[in-house]
Design a protein around this motif. Structure first.
Motif, PDB file in Angstrom:
ATOM      1  N   ALA A 121       3.670  10.686  -9.062  1.00 37.34           N
ATOM      2  CA  ALA A 121       2.919  11.018 -10.280  1.00 37.34           C
ATOM      3  C   ALA A 121       2.174  12.336 -10.109  1.00 37.34           C
ATOM      4  CB  ALA A 121       1.942   9.892 -10.608  1.00 37.34           C
ATOM      5  N   ALA A 122       1.580  12.546  -8.928  1.00 36.77           N
ATOM      6  CA  ALA A 122       0.851  13.789  -8.671  1.00 36.77           C
ATOM      7  C   ALA A 122       1.795  14.980  -8.668  1.00 36.77           C
ATOM      8  CB  ALA A 122       0.106  13.690  -7.338  1.00 36.77           C
ATOM      9  N   GLU A 123       3.002  14.805  -8.109  1.00 30.40           N
ATOM     10  CA  GLU A 123       3.987  15.893  -8.102  1.00 30.40           C
ATOM     11  C   GLU A 123       4.359  16.293  -9.522  1.00 30.40           C
ATOM     12  OE1 GLU A 123       6.429  15.077  -3.914  1.00 30.40           O
ATOM     13  OE2 GLU A 123       7.143  14.221  -5.796  1.00 30.40           O
ATOM     14  N   GLN A 124       4.622  15.305 -10.368  1.00 32.41           N
ATOM     15  CA  GLN A 124       5.004  15.613 -11.744  1.00 32.41           C
ATOM     16  C   GLN A 124       3.853  16.245 -12.516  1.00 32.41           C
ATOM     17  OE1 GLN A 124       8.086  15.514 -12.994  1.00 32.41           O
ATOM     18  NE2 GLN A 124       8.690  14.935 -10.915  1.00 32.41           N
ATOM     19  N   ALA A 125       2.632  15.748 -12.267  1.00 31.03           N
ATOM     20  CA  ALA A 125       1.471  16.327 -12.946  1.00 31.03           C
ATOM     21  C   ALA A 125       1.264  17.778 -12.523  1.00 31.03           C
ATOM     22  CB  ALA A 125       0.223  15.501 -12.630  1.00 31.03           C
ATOM     23  N   LEU A 152      -0.542  14.062  -0.685  1.00 29.83           N
ATOM     24  CA  LEU A 152      -1.527  14.006  -1.761  1.00 29.83           C
ATOM     25  C   LEU A 152      -2.608  15.070  -1.572  1.00 29.83           C
ATOM     26  CD1 LEU A 152      -2.131  10.195  -2.424  1.00 29.83           C
ATOM     27  CD2 LEU A 152      -1.208  11.875  -4.029  1.00 29.83           C
ATOM     28  N   GLU A 153      -3.057  15.257  -0.341  1.00 25.94           N
ATOM     29  CA  GLU A 153      -4.063  16.274  -0.066  1.00 25.94           C
ATOM     30  C   GLU A 153      -3.522  17.666  -0.350  1.00 25.94           C
ATOM     31  OE1 GLU A 153      -5.276  15.695   3.938  1.00 25.94           O
ATOM     32  OE2 GLU A 153      -6.400  13.845   3.515  1.00 25.94           O
ATOM     33  N   TRP A 154      -2.266  17.929   0.032  1.00 28.55           N
ATOM     34  CA  TRP A 154      -1.655  19.236  -0.224  1.00 28.55           C
ATOM     35  C   TRP A 154      -1.540  19.482  -1.723  1.00 28.55           C
ATOM     36  CZ3 TRP A 154       2.664  21.016  -2.775  1.00 28.55           C
ATOM     37  CH2 TRP A 154       3.021  22.354  -2.529  1.00 28.55           C
ATOM     38  N   GLU A 202       6.011   7.744   5.547  1.00 30.71           N
ATOM     39  CA  GLU A 202       4.983   6.914   6.132  1.00 30.71           C
ATOM     40  C   GLU A 202       3.664   7.160   5.404  1.00 30.71           C
ATOM     41  OE1 GLU A 202       5.485   4.680   8.394  1.00 30.71           O
ATOM     42  OE2 GLU A 202       7.601   5.182   8.704  1.00 30.71           O
ATOM     43  N   SER A 203       2.744   6.236   5.560  1.00 34.63           N
ATOM     44  CA  SER A 203       1.461   6.336   4.870  1.00 34.63           C
ATOM     45  C   SER A 203       0.749   7.636   5.194  1.00 34.63           C
ATOM     46  CB  SER A 203       0.574   5.148   5.246  1.00 34.63           C
ATOM     47  OG  SER A 203       1.138   3.940   4.777  1.00 34.63           O
ATOM     48  N   GLU A 204       0.757   8.046   6.492  1.00 35.37           N
ATOM     49  CA  GLU A 204       0.070   9.276   6.878  1.00 35.37           C
ATOM     50  C   GLU A 204       0.676  10.486   6.181  1.00 35.37           C
ATOM     51  OE1 GLU A 204       1.232   7.009   8.849  1.00 35.37           O
ATOM     52  OE2 GLU A 204      -0.512   6.199   9.936  1.00 35.37           O
ATOM     53  N   GLU A 205       2.011  10.526   6.077  1.00 36.01           N
ATOM     54  CA  GLU A 205       2.683  11.634   5.412  1.00 36.01           C
ATOM     55  C   GLU A 205       2.361  11.656   3.918  1.00 36.01           C
ATOM     56  OE1 GLU A 205       6.789  11.326   6.245  1.00 36.01           O
ATOM     57  OE2 GLU A 205       6.595  11.752   8.388  1.00 36.01           O
ATOM     58  N   THR A 214       0.832  -1.203   0.000  1.00 34.72           N
ATOM     59  CA  THR A 214       0.000   0.000   0.000  1.00 34.72           C
ATOM     60  C   THR A 214       0.868   1.254   0.000  1.00 34.72           C
ATOM     61  OG1 THR A 214      -1.778  -1.150   1.170  1.00 34.72           O
ATOM     62  CG2 THR A 214      -1.775   1.255   1.267  1.00 34.72           C
ATOM     63  N   GLU A 215       1.916   1.261   0.824  1.00 34.77           N
ATOM     64  CA  GLU A 215       2.790   2.429   0.891  1.00 34.77           C
ATOM     65  C   GLU A 215       3.533   2.638  -0.420  1.00 34.77           C
ATOM     66  OE1 GLU A 215       6.547   3.776   3.592  1.00 34.77           O
ATOM     67  OE2 GLU A 215       4.670   3.279   4.627  1.00 34.77           O
ATOM     68  N   ALA A 216       3.946   1.538  -1.058  1.00 29.20           N
ATOM     69  CA  ALA A 216       4.635   1.661  -2.346  1.00 29.20           C
ATOM     70  C   ALA A 216       3.701   2.286  -3.389  1.00 29.20           C
ATOM     71  CB  ALA A 216       5.133   0.302  -2.817  1.00 29.20           C
ATOM     72  N   ARG A 217       2.446   1.861  -3.376  1.00 25.10           N
ATOM     73  CA  ARG A 217       1.477   2.433  -4.311  1.00 25.10           C
ATOM     74  C   ARG A 217       1.240   3.907  -4.002  1.00 25.10           C
ATOM     75  NH1 ARG A 217      -3.876  -0.966  -4.675  1.00 25.10           N
ATOM     76  NH2 ARG A 217      -4.282   0.692  -6.192  1.00 25.10           N
ATOM     77  N   LEU A 218       1.173   4.245  -2.716  1.00 24.59           N
ATOM     78  CA  LEU A 218       1.002   5.641  -2.333  1.00 24.59           C
ATOM     79  C   LEU A 218       2.172   6.491  -2.797  1.00 24.59           C
ATOM     80  CD1 LEU A 218      -0.496   5.638   1.288  1.00 24.59           C
ATOM     81  CD2 LEU A 218      -1.416   6.814  -0.720  1.00 24.59           C
ATOM     82  N   GLU A 219       3.375   5.960  -2.630  1.00 14.88           N
ATOM     83  CA  GLU A 219       4.568   6.697  -3.077  1.00 14.88           C
ATOM     84  C   GLU A 219       4.518   6.950  -4.570  1.00 14.88           C
ATOM     85  OE1 GLU A 219       8.590   6.024  -1.807  1.00 14.88           O
ATOM     86  OE2 GLU A 219       7.886   4.762  -0.166  1.00 14.88           O
ATOM     87  N   ARG A 220       4.132   5.946  -5.338  1.00 11.37           N
ATOM     88  CA  ARG A 220       4.036   6.126  -6.793  1.00 11.37           C
ATOM     89  C   ARG A 220       2.971   7.163  -7.137  1.00 11.37           C
ATOM     90  NH1 ARG A 220       4.715   0.435  -6.719  1.00 11.37           N
ATOM     91  NH2 ARG A 220       2.466   0.097  -6.987  1.00 11.37           N
TER      92      ARG A 220
END
Length: 287
Positions: A41-45, A225-227, A217-220, A31-37
């Motif tokens: 992706a969101a940062e680049q977009a 993502l929210e930011w 961490e997942s929370e971070e 789950t964390e690996a998917r969140l990191e990806r």
């Protein structure tokens, strides 16, 4: 009876016999690996969206400045001709309405100066203008030559922003360094200064190595993502305001060649000046 050699039991990673990592831990890591990806992706977009918004903002600003520089004298000439025509008509007729219209037309030619005119565009909504800052620091003033910078300038700008964007920083000091650098990049891009952008690219390449991105961490990651989503919403508002502005609306009429749009407006204004001059000649001849 021959002695049998006992073989050690082998465990396949991910098999139920793997006691080093529990099923719950594997799920959490996945789950964390998917969140990191998703975050990357969101940062680049977001960066690509910011590049698009900034390039359009520069075109709006450049179009406004060039419109004022190149077409301002034509608008002034049209106002002067309108005033002269109204004054000639009022002088001939003596009608109070004609006299009032002539006075109003003359007022448009000689308006009361505002703060921007008094300070020769040195002050803007963000304080002292870039041109004023350049003059005060002996840096040569480089007004834009075109509405849209050249393709090479745009390429250099995009690459620099992708590399040095502040949102890629993990530490506050690094973010501040990137903020200051990107401000210089934006200023060079706004002037279409290819030489300076190349110098900035060399400066960035020779600077401190980019910091490594540590997995969070997942929370971070969720917070990140929210930011990013909130920042995207703010940028969308900026983009909408630019598109709905008077200059932005004009630019959308000529998305492929905004510089040609200036030439077309100039041709139309020249035709109007010729018409007004002919009308004035007739009005003066009738006196």
């Amino acid at each position: 009876m021959s002695e049998q050699t006992e073989q050690p039991e082998q465990t396949v990673p991910g098999d139920s016999g793997d006691s080093s990592v529990t099923g719950g831990e594997r799920t959490e890591q996945h789950t964390e690996a998917r969140l990191e990806r998703a975050v990357r992706a969101a940062e680049q977009a977001l960066i690509e969206f910011e590049i698009a918004v900034e390039t359009f903002r520069v075109e709006v600003e450049n179009f406004s400045r060039l419109h004022h520089q190149k077409l301002g004298p034509m608008y002034t000439r049209l106002d002067e001709l309108d005033a002269l025509i109204a004054e000639a008509k009022a002088s001939r007729s003596g009608d109070p309405d004609d006299l009032r219209r002539a006075k109003e037309a003359r007022a448009l030619v000689m308006p009361m100066p505002g703060v921007e005119e008094l300070f020769h565009d040195w002050l803007g909504s963000d304080g002292i203008s870039d041109d004023a800052s350049a003059m005060l620091t002996d840096r040569p003033v480089r007004p834009p030559e075109r509405v849209r910078p050249s393709e090479e300038v745009r390429r250099l700008y995009r690459e620099l922003v992708r590399q040095a964007h502040p949102d890629l920083a993990q530490e506050e000091a690094e973010r501040e360094r990137r903020d200051a650098f990107i401000a210089r990049v934006n200023a060079a891009y706004g002037r279409g200064d290819e030489r300076l952008l190349r110098e900035l690219a060399e400066e960035w390449a020779a600077g401190p190595a980019p910091e490594a991105t540590a997995p969070g961490e997942s929370e971070e990651l969720y917070a990140r993502l929210e930011w990013l989503a909130r920042r995207k919403e703010l940028l969308s508002l900026v983009a909408s305001e630019l598109e709905e502005s008077a200059i932005g609306s004009m630019l959308r009429m000529a998305p492929d060649d905004p510089d040609r749009l200036l030439e077309e407006i100039a041709e139309q204004l020249l035709a109007q000046v010729s018409e007004r001059e002919a009308e004035l000649a007739e009005a003066l001849a009738a006196e």
